[in-house]
Scaffold this motif. Structure first.
Motif, PDB file in Angstrom:
ATOM      1  N   MET A 125       0.838  -1.196   0.000  1.00 58.84           N
ATOM      2  CA  MET A 125       0.000   0.000   0.000  1.00 58.84           C
ATOM      3  C   MET A 125       0.875   1.250   0.000  1.00 58.84           C
ATOM      4  N   PRO A 126       0.715   2.152  -0.966  1.00 63.52           N
ATOM      5  CA  PRO A 126       1.559   3.348  -1.030  1.00 63.52           C
ATOM      6  C   PRO A 126       1.066   4.459  -0.101  1.00 63.52           C
ATOM      7  N   PHE A 127       1.532   4.412   1.147  1.00 62.08           N
ATOM      8  CA  PHE A 127       1.254   5.479   2.094  1.00 62.08           C
ATOM      9  C   PHE A 127       2.529   6.287   2.311  1.00 62.08           C
ATOM     10  N   VAL A 128       2.358   7.560   2.660  1.00 62.85           N
ATOM     11  CA  VAL A 128       3.498   8.407   2.958  1.00 62.85           C
ATOM     12  C   VAL A 128       3.101   9.358   4.078  1.00 62.85           C
ATOM     13  N   SER A 129       4.078   9.703   4.926  1.00 64.27           N
ATOM     14  CA  SER A 129       3.825  10.671   5.996  1.00 64.27           C
ATOM     15  C   SER A 129       3.832  12.073   5.408  1.00 64.27           C
ATOM     16  N   VAL A 130       2.717  12.768   5.527  1.00 66.76           N
ATOM     17  CA  VAL A 130       2.558  14.124   5.002  1.00 66.76           C
ATOM     18  C   VAL A 130       1.989  14.987   6.123  1.00 66.76           C
ATOM     19  N   ARG A 131       2.807  15.910   6.629  1.00 69.23           N
ATOM     20  CA  ARG A 131       2.394  16.788   7.714  1.00 69.23           C
ATOM     21  C   ARG A 131       1.860  15.952   8.885  1.00 69.23           C
ATOM     22  N   ASP A 132       0.580  16.097   9.253  1.00 64.94           N
ATOM     23  CA  ASP A 132       0.034  15.344  10.377  1.00 64.94           C
ATOM     24  C   ASP A 132      -0.717  14.102   9.927  1.00 64.94           C
ATOM     25  N   LEU A 133      -0.458  13.638   8.702  1.00 66.67           N
ATOM     26  CA  LEU A 133      -1.258  12.579   8.103  1.00 66.67           C
ATOM     27  C   LEU A 133      -0.415  11.382   7.681  1.00 66.67           C
ATOM     28  N   PRO A 158     -10.091  21.050  13.284  1.00 64.87           N
ATOM     29  CA  PRO A 158     -10.562  21.875  12.173  1.00 64.87           C
ATOM     30  C   PRO A 158      -9.627  21.782  10.965  1.00 64.87           C
ATOM     31  N   TYR A 159     -10.219  21.653   9.762  1.00 67.30           N
ATOM     32  CA  TYR A 159      -9.461  21.676   8.515  1.00 67.30           C
ATOM     33  C   TYR A 159      -9.732  23.015   7.826  1.00 67.30           C
ATOM     34  N   THR A 160      -8.745  23.488   7.066  1.00 67.11           N
ATOM     35  CA  THR A 160      -8.940  24.648   6.204  1.00 67.11           C
ATOM     36  C   THR A 160      -8.504  24.280   4.794  1.00 67.11           C
ATOM     37  N   ILE A 161      -8.925  25.066   3.815  1.00 64.67           N
ATOM     38  CA  ILE A 161      -8.471  24.828   2.446  1.00 64.67           C
ATOM     39  C   ILE A 161      -6.961  25.046   2.365  1.00 64.67           C
ATOM     40  N   ALA A 162      -6.429  25.946   3.181  1.00 70.34           N
ATOM     41  CA  ALA A 162      -4.975  26.128   3.244  1.00 70.34           C
ATOM     42  C   ALA A 162      -4.282  24.854   3.708  1.00 70.34           C
ATOM     43  N   ASP A 163      -4.899  24.119   4.635  1.00 66.16           N
ATOM     44  CA  ASP A 163      -4.349  22.826   5.063  1.00 66.16           C
ATOM     45  C   ASP A 163      -4.298  21.846   3.887  1.00 66.16           C
ATOM     46  N   TYR A 164      -5.386  21.806   3.130  1.00 65.43           N
ATOM     47  CA  TYR A 164      -5.428  20.888   1.986  1.00 65.43           C
ATOM     48  C   TYR A 164      -4.366  21.250   0.953  1.00 65.43           C
ATOM     49  N   ALA A 165      -4.144  22.543   0.737  1.00 63.57           N
ATOM     50  CA  ALA A 165      -3.115  22.970  -0.203  1.00 63.57           C
ATOM     51  C   ALA A 165      -1.721  22.604   0.303  1.00 63.57           C
ATOM     52  N   ALA A 166      -1.503  22.792   1.596  1.00 64.10           N
ATOM     53  CA  ALA A 166      -0.211  22.427   2.184  1.00 64.10           C
ATOM     54  C   ALA A 166       0.010  20.921   2.117  1.00 64.10           C
ATOM     55  N   ASP A 167      -1.061  20.140   2.262  1.00 67.99           N
ATOM     56  CA  ASP A 167      -0.953  18.689   2.105  1.00 67.99           C
ATOM     57  C   ASP A 167      -0.458  18.337   0.702  1.00 67.99           C
ATOM     58  N   ALA A 168      -1.049  18.984  -0.307  1.00 63.86           N
ATOM     59  CA  ALA A 168      -0.660  18.706  -1.695  1.00 63.86           C
ATOM     60  C   ALA A 168       0.792  19.092  -1.935  1.00 63.86           C
ATOM     61  N   ALA A 191       7.244  14.801  -1.078  1.00 67.83           N
ATOM     62  CA  ALA A 191       7.484  13.419  -0.671  1.00 67.83           C
ATOM     63  C   ALA A 191       7.753  12.501  -1.865  1.00 67.83           C
ATOM     64  N   VAL A 192       7.108  12.768  -2.991  1.00 68.63           N
ATOM     65  CA  VAL A 192       7.298  11.903  -4.166  1.00 68.63           C
ATOM     66  C   VAL A 192       8.370  12.445  -5.105  1.00 68.63           C
ATOM     67  N   GLY A 193       8.960  13.590  -4.766  1.00 70.19           N
ATOM     68  CA  GLY A 193      10.051  14.132  -5.559  1.00 70.19           C
ATOM     69  C   GLY A 193       9.647  14.872  -6.814  1.00 70.19           C
ATOM     70  N   TRP A 194       8.431  15.404  -6.835  1.00 68.61           N
ATOM     71  CA  TRP A 194       7.977  16.203  -7.978  1.00 68.61           C
ATOM     72  C   TRP A 194       8.151  17.683  -7.632  1.00 68.61           C
ATOM     73  N   GLU A 195       8.954  18.371  -8.410  1.00 69.98           N
ATOM     74  CA  GLU A 195       9.127  19.804  -8.197  1.00 69.98           C
ATOM     75  C   GLU A 195       7.887  20.585  -8.642  1.00 69.98           C
ATOM     76  N   SER A 196       7.293  20.152  -9.753  1.00 69.70           N
ATOM     77  CA  SER A 196       6.111  20.830 -10.283  1.00 69.70           C
ATOM     78  C   SER A 196       5.339  19.847 -11.152  1.00 69.70           C
ATOM     79  N   ALA A 197       4.137  20.248 -11.545  1.00 67.49           N
ATOM     80  CA  ALA A 197       3.289  19.395 -12.372  1.00 67.49           C
ATOM     81  C   ALA A 197       2.131  20.226 -12.907  1.00 67.49           C
ATOM     82  N   HIS A 198       1.481  19.714 -13.942  1.00 69.06           N
ATOM     83  CA  HIS A 198       0.162  20.221 -14.266  1.00 69.06           C
ATOM     84  C   HIS A 198      -0.762  19.820 -13.121  1.00 69.06           C
ATOM     85  N   VAL A 199      -1.833  20.567 -12.925  1.00 64.82           N
ATOM     86  CA  VAL A 199      -2.767  20.270 -11.838  1.00 64.82           C
ATOM     87  C   VAL A 199      -4.189  20.328 -12.370  1.00 64.82           C
TER      88      VAL A 199
END
Length: 271
Positions: free
Chosen positions: A1-9, A66-76, A82-90
């Motif tokens: 299973m591809p899990f990774v530690s991201v911030r508090d997740l 509490p979650y914020t949209i800023a939290d979701y952006a920081a997660d991304a 974590a996966v080594g992508w500097e940039s990407a299309h979104v």
């Protein structure tokens, strides 16, 4: 299973395909265990796609804070690290479009080209339908409301009367999806926290700061993210493109031309 530690997740993610890199940010209820996923879409043969379950969803952690949209952006942003992508299309779809807006505003170096599909800016640009107001309704009523809001043609008696069987099938499918994972104790926590963040989303006054190529698209009959909301986003983002397609909130799967246009934009092949 591809899990990774991201911030508090502990975040669940998948990478598949070859080609230019594409980060896919899912909508409300996004769960990579539930088909179809972005990997089943017409995008799959053309890109190396990174998709993930956002906080509170799917197999990713669901902290009761509490979650914020800023939290979701920081997660991304942290996932890309974590996966080594500097940039990407979104590509951000529905709720994912809200997160994608915040990602592009806060971390502009991450985003090469941006697709905002069936989404809203909040604030003066208009908010998406307040789904948090449906939470305490009986489950069958919620299913009916979700269908008729997602595609406003179902609110027309003539349209409905000639498609009764199709509507009942949609109700059954919506109820089945609502029951998935019902015994996961944290599922409702994550859903509630996500809807709270969604209700507070507002990027409208900052959208003019975006200076990446942006393609905005939606369905003519979408009652969750109405056409007026997309038009407001378009007016705020210099040089952005806007197109509407047949269908409602799921226009990407309702109009065969929609994904073709998304692909053309991402590959910089717009005519």
């Amino acid at each position: 299973m591809p899990f990774v530690s991201v911030r508090d997740l502990q975040m669940y993610y998948e990478i598949r395909g070859t080609g230019q890199r594409l980060l896919s940010i899912s909508g409300t209820g996004g769960d990579l265990r539930r088909s179809p996923t972005i990997f089943d879409s017409p995008l799959a043969p053309h890109f190396e796609i990174l998709a993930y379950d956002q906080r509170g969803l799917g197999q990713t952690s669901k902290p009761d804070i509490p979650y914020t949209i800023a939290d979701y952006a920081a997660d991304a942003d942290s996932l890309l690290n974590a996966v080594g992508w500097e940039s990407a299309h979104v590509i951000g779809i529905s709720f994912g479009g809200m997160v994608a807006q915040e990602l592009a505003l806060r971390y502009p170096h991450r985003v090469e080209r941006l697709v905002l599909a069936c989404t809203s800016s909040g604030g003066a640009g208009g908010s998406s339908y307040p789904l948090h107001e449906l939470v305490n309704l009986p489950i069958e009523e919620v299913a009916h409301r979700q269908i008729t809001i997602a595609d406003t043609r179902w609110q027309d008696e003539a349209w409905l009367s000639s498609r009764t069987a199709q509507f009942q099938d949609l109700v059954k499918l919506t109820l089945a999806v609502a029951q998935e994972g019902v015994y996961e104790s944290s599922r409702e926590i994550g859903r509630r926290r996500q809807l709270e963040a969604r209700a507070a989303h507002d990027t409208y006054n900052r959208l003019s700061q975006l200076h990446v190529p942006v393609y905005i698209c939606g369905g003519h009959h979408d009652g969750i993210s109405p056409p007026a909301n997309l038009e407001a986003i378009h007016k705020q983002i210099p040089g952005s493109y806007l197109e509407f397609f047949k269908g409602g909130h799921r226009f990407l799967y309702q109009d065969p031309q929609a994904f073709k246009r998304v692909i053309a934009f991402l590959q910089n092949k717009f005519e």
